[in-house]
Design a protein around this motif. Structure first.
Motif, mmCIF file in Angstrom:
data_model
loop_
_atom_site.group_PDB
_atom_site.id
_atom_site.type_symbol
_atom_site.label_atom_id
_atom_site.label_comp_id
_atom_site.label_asym_id
_atom_site.label_seq_id
_atom_site.Cartn_x
_atom_site.Cartn_y
_atom_site.Cartn_z
ATOM 1 N N THR A 1 13.483 11.536 21.972
ATOM 2 C CA THR A 1 13.480 11.026 20.601
ATOM 3 C C THR A 1 14.910 10.849 20.143
ATOM 4 O OG1 THR A 1 11.388 12.104 20.086
ATOM 5 C CG2 THR A 1 12.768 11.445 18.231
ATOM 6 N N LEU A 2 15.219 9.654 19.650
ATOM 7 C CA LEU A 2 16.491 9.384 19.015
ATOM 8 C C LEU A 2 16.329 9.635 17.519
ATOM 9 C CD1 LEU A 2 16.459 7.680 21.703
ATOM 10 C CD2 LEU A 2 18.050 6.147 20.577
ATOM 11 N N GLN A 3 17.226 10.453 16.992
ATOM 12 C CA GLN A 3 17.116 10.821 15.587
ATOM 13 C C GLN A 3 17.975 9.921 14.706
ATOM 14 O OE1 GLN A 3 14.941 12.962 14.615
ATOM 15 N NE2 GLN A 3 14.448 14.028 16.536
ATOM 16 N N CYS A 4 17.465 9.646 13.520
ATOM 17 C CA CYS A 4 18.204 8.865 12.537
ATOM 18 C C CYS A 4 17.901 9.414 11.159
ATOM 19 C CB CYS A 4 17.810 7.400 12.596
ATOM 20 S SG CYS A 4 18.589 6.390 11.304
ATOM 21 N N ALA A 5 18.947 9.656 10.381
ATOM 22 C CA ALA A 5 18.776 10.132 9.017
ATOM 23 C C ALA A 5 19.764 9.404 8.111
ATOM 24 C CB ALA A 5 19.009 11.638 8.943
ATOM 25 N N GLN A 6 19.311 9.096 6.889
ATOM 26 C CA GLN A 6 20.217 8.497 5.910
ATOM 27 C C GLN A 6 20.095 9.249 4.582
ATOM 28 O OE1 GLN A 6 19.050 6.578 3.088
ATOM 29 N NE2 GLN A 6 16.876 6.416 3.634
ATOM 30 N N ASP A 7 21.225 9.331 3.880
ATOM 31 C CA ASP A 7 21.254 10.088 2.620
ATOM 32 C C ASP A 7 21.556 9.188 1.433
ATOM 33 O OD1 ASP A 7 24.584 11.604 3.007
ATOM 34 O OD2 ASP A 7 23.898 9.526 3.055
ATOM 35 N N MET A 8 21.242 7.903 1.558
ATOM 36 C CA MET A 8 21.530 6.940 0.500
ATOM 37 C C MET A 8 20.283 6.563 -0.289
ATOM 38 S SD MET A 8 24.150 4.550 2.700
ATOM 39 C CE MET A 8 23.122 4.574 4.163
ATOM 40 N N ASN A 9 19.175 7.227 -0.019
ATOM 41 C CA ASN A 9 17.908 6.955 -0.682
ATOM 42 C C ASN A 9 17.455 5.506 -0.469
ATOM 43 O OD1 ASN A 9 15.710 7.997 -2.119
ATOM 44 N ND2 ASN A 9 16.463 7.161 -4.048
ATOM 45 N N HIS A 10 17.727 4.984 0.716
ATOM 46 C CA HIS A 10 17.313 3.624 1.038
ATOM 47 C C HIS A 10 15.856 3.600 1.452
ATOM 48 C CE1 HIS A 10 21.601 1.942 1.960
ATOM 49 N NE2 HIS A 10 21.388 2.171 0.678
ATOM 50 N N ASN A 11 15.155 2.575 0.987
ATOM 51 C CA ASN A 11 13.753 2.450 1.353
ATOM 52 C C ASN A 11 13.565 1.869 2.749
ATOM 53 O OD1 ASN A 11 12.550 3.398 -1.091
ATOM 54 N ND2 ASN A 11 13.172 1.495 -2.059
ATOM 55 N N TYR A 12 14.431 0.931 3.125
ATOM 56 C CA TYR A 12 14.254 0.210 4.370
ATOM 57 C C TYR A 12 15.092 0.848 5.472
ATOM 58 C CZ TYR A 12 11.932 -3.653 1.944
ATOM 59 O OH TYR A 12 11.053 -4.418 1.223
ATOM 60 N N MET A 13 14.470 1.017 6.629
ATOM 61 C CA MET A 13 15.202 1.518 7.790
ATOM 62 C C MET A 13 14.811 0.714 9.020
ATOM 63 S SD MET A 13 15.382 5.639 7.152
ATOM 64 C CE MET A 13 16.732 5.883 8.323
ATOM 65 N N TYR A 14 15.726 0.649 9.986
ATOM 66 C CA TYR A 14 15.574 -0.250 11.131
ATOM 67 C C TYR A 14 16.101 0.417 12.402
ATOM 68 C CZ TYR A 14 16.120 -3.363 7.064
ATOM 69 O OH TYR A 14 16.018 -3.957 5.832
ATOM 70 N N TRP A 15 15.527 0.030 13.511
ATOM 71 C CA TRP A 15 16.073 0.380 14.813
ATOM 72 C C TRP A 15 16.378 -0.909 15.573
ATOM 73 C CZ3 TRP A 15 18.185 4.520 16.777
ATOM 74 C CH2 TRP A 15 17.841 5.789 16.281
ATOM 75 N N TYR A 16 17.618 -0.983 16.074
ATOM 76 C CA TYR A 16 18.053 -2.110 16.885
ATOM 77 C C TYR A 16 18.528 -1.601 18.234
ATOM 78 C CZ TYR A 16 18.225 -5.214 12.812
ATOM 79 O OH TYR A 16 17.899 -5.978 11.719
ATOM 80 N N ARG A 17 18.445 -2.460 19.226
ATOM 81 C CA ARG A 17 19.128 -2.204 20.478
ATOM 82 C C ARG A 17 20.163 -3.308 20.702
ATOM 83 N NH1 ARG A 17 15.586 -2.342 25.770
ATOM 84 N NH2 ARG A 17 17.616 -2.852 26.668
ATOM 85 N N GLN A 18 21.280 -2.910 21.313
ATOM 86 C CA GLN A 18 22.365 -3.845 21.538
ATOM 87 C C GLN A 18 22.679 -3.890 23.024
ATOM 88 O OE1 GLN A 18 26.287 -2.776 20.038
ATOM 89 N NE2 GLN A 18 26.773 -4.928 19.667
ATOM 90 N N ASP A 19 22.507 -5.068 23.591
ATOM 91 C CA ASP A 19 22.834 -5.283 24.988
ATOM 92 C C ASP A 19 23.986 -6.280 25.065
ATOM 93 O OD1 ASP A 19 19.399 -5.129 25.088
ATOM 94 O OD2 ASP A 19 20.644 -3.685 26.161
ATOM 95 N N PRO A 20 24.852 -6.160 26.051
ATOM 96 C CA PRO A 20 26.062 -7.004 26.116
ATOM 97 C C PRO A 20 25.748 -8.491 26.017
ATOM 98 C CG PRO A 20 26.159 -5.259 27.753
ATOM 99 C CD PRO A 20 24.773 -5.210 27.175
ATOM 100 N N GLY A 21 26.455 -9.179 25.110
ATOM 101 C CA GLY A 21 26.302 -10.623 24.970
ATOM 102 C C GLY A 21 25.015 -11.077 24.319
ATOM 103 N N TYR B 1 10.904 -1.455 12.290
ATOM 104 C CA TYR B 1 11.477 -1.247 10.982
ATOM 105 C C TYR B 1 10.447 -0.578 10.077
ATOM 106 C CZ TYR B 1 8.955 -5.418 9.331
ATOM 107 O OH TYR B 1 7.982 -6.337 8.997
ATOM 108 N N SER B 2 10.939 -0.088 8.943
ATOM 109 C CA SER B 2 10.083 0.606 7.983
ATOM 110 C C SER B 2 10.512 0.216 6.575
ATOM 111 C CB SER B 2 10.212 2.120 8.170
ATOM 112 O OG SER B 2 9.604 2.798 7.102
ATOM 113 N N VAL B 3 9.551 -0.055 5.722
ATOM 114 C CA VAL B 3 9.853 -0.428 4.343
ATOM 115 C C VAL B 3 9.652 0.737 3.382
ATOM 116 C CG1 VAL B 3 9.294 -2.829 4.805
ATOM 117 C CG2 VAL B 3 7.546 -1.327 3.835
ATOM 118 N N GLY B 4 9.304 1.891 3.914
ATOM 119 C CA GLY B 4 9.152 3.076 3.088
ATOM 120 C C GLY B 4 8.420 4.144 3.870
ATOM 121 N N ALA B 5 8.408 5.344 3.321
ATOM 122 C CA ALA B 5 7.737 6.460 3.999
ATOM 123 C C ALA B 5 6.283 6.102 4.273
ATOM 124 C CB ALA B 5 7.836 7.722 3.155
ATOM 125 N N GLY B 6 5.867 6.326 5.515
ATOM 126 C CA GLY B 6 4.499 6.075 5.921
ATOM 127 C C GLY B 6 4.197 4.658 6.342
#
Lengths: 114, 116
Positions: A20-40, A48-53
């Motif tokens: 499990t990759l962990q991600c936490a934010q303390d800015m009270n943002h509703n939207y969260m996202y996971w991206y992967r970055q591959d060269p080029g 992505y998530s637009v809110g809890a649940g």
């Protein structure tokens, strides 16, 4: 504010392992996202998530799962690691989903699957 | 569908000379456009954004970009490059479709090298 915090920074997995990759934010943002970055290839949206649940698939969701039980946390789960999942993973958040709302990124998790 | 094309995968400039990183986009809806910078082993940091106000946008560290609708471009410039500007730069477009779906698309990145 710490912003978006990702752990771990680096990880090596064997084929078939899970993590499990962990991600936490303390800015009270509703939207969260996971991206992967591959060269080029720029960044590709995994989930992505637009809110809890509430979560939804992005462009490349296969092999991953997410949950969003709180506003702050958005973990990404790899169930059966494959070499194709070797990548750098970025978590991001935004205050809302309008076109003027920029994303705030974490520093990434570099994952190698061997 | 929308797309973002960063016209150069690598740009090399000498310290103190101007920087130009080119970005073209296509979109069926009014876009917002962003430039991000990524230093080695770091996340992406927002440099500047355009959201339909002034077409010339100023960002951090002396960068600016001009939105040209007729040319569908949003090129990033800086008058004088500094060694610390060496990084990868990403152009991003965000639109809201008629069905209220948000679409966010990244360019493939431009690696900027600054020579002493």
């Amino acid at each position: 504010n710490a912003g978006v915090t990702q752990t771990p920074k680096f990880r090596i997995l064997k084929i078939g392992q899970s993590m499990t990759l962990q991600c936490a934010q303390d800015m009270n943002h509703n939207y969260m996202y996971w991206y992967r970055q591959d060269p080029g290839m720029g960044l590709k949206l995994i989930y992505y998530s637009v809110g809890a649940g509430i979560t939804d698939k992005g462009e490349v969701p296969n092999g991953y799962n997410v949950s969003r039980s709180t506003t702050e946390d958005f973990p990404l789960r790899l169930e059966l690691a494959a070499p194709s999942q070797t990548s750098v993973y970025f978590c991001a958040s935004s205050y809302e989903g309008g076109r003027g709302s920029p994303l705030h990124f974490g520093n990434g998790t570099r994952l190698t699957v061997t | 569908a929308q797309s973002v094309t960063q016209l150069d995968s690598h740009v090399s400039v000498s310290e103190g000379t101007p920087v130009l990183l080119r970005c073209n986009y296509s979109s069926s809806y009014s876009p917002s456009l962003f430039w991000y910078v990524q230093h080695p082993n770091k996340g992406l940091q927002l440099l500047l954004k355009y959201t339909s106000a002034a077409t010339l946008v100023k960002g951090i560290n002396g960068f600016e970009a001009e939105f040209k609708k007729s040319e569908t471009s949003f090129h990033l410039t800086k008058p004088s490059a500094h060694m610390s500007d060496a990084a990868e730069y990403f152009c991003v477009v965000i639109t809201i479709s008629s069905g209220s779906a948000r679409q966010l698309t990244f360019g493939s990145g431009t690696q900027l090298t600054v020579l002493p």
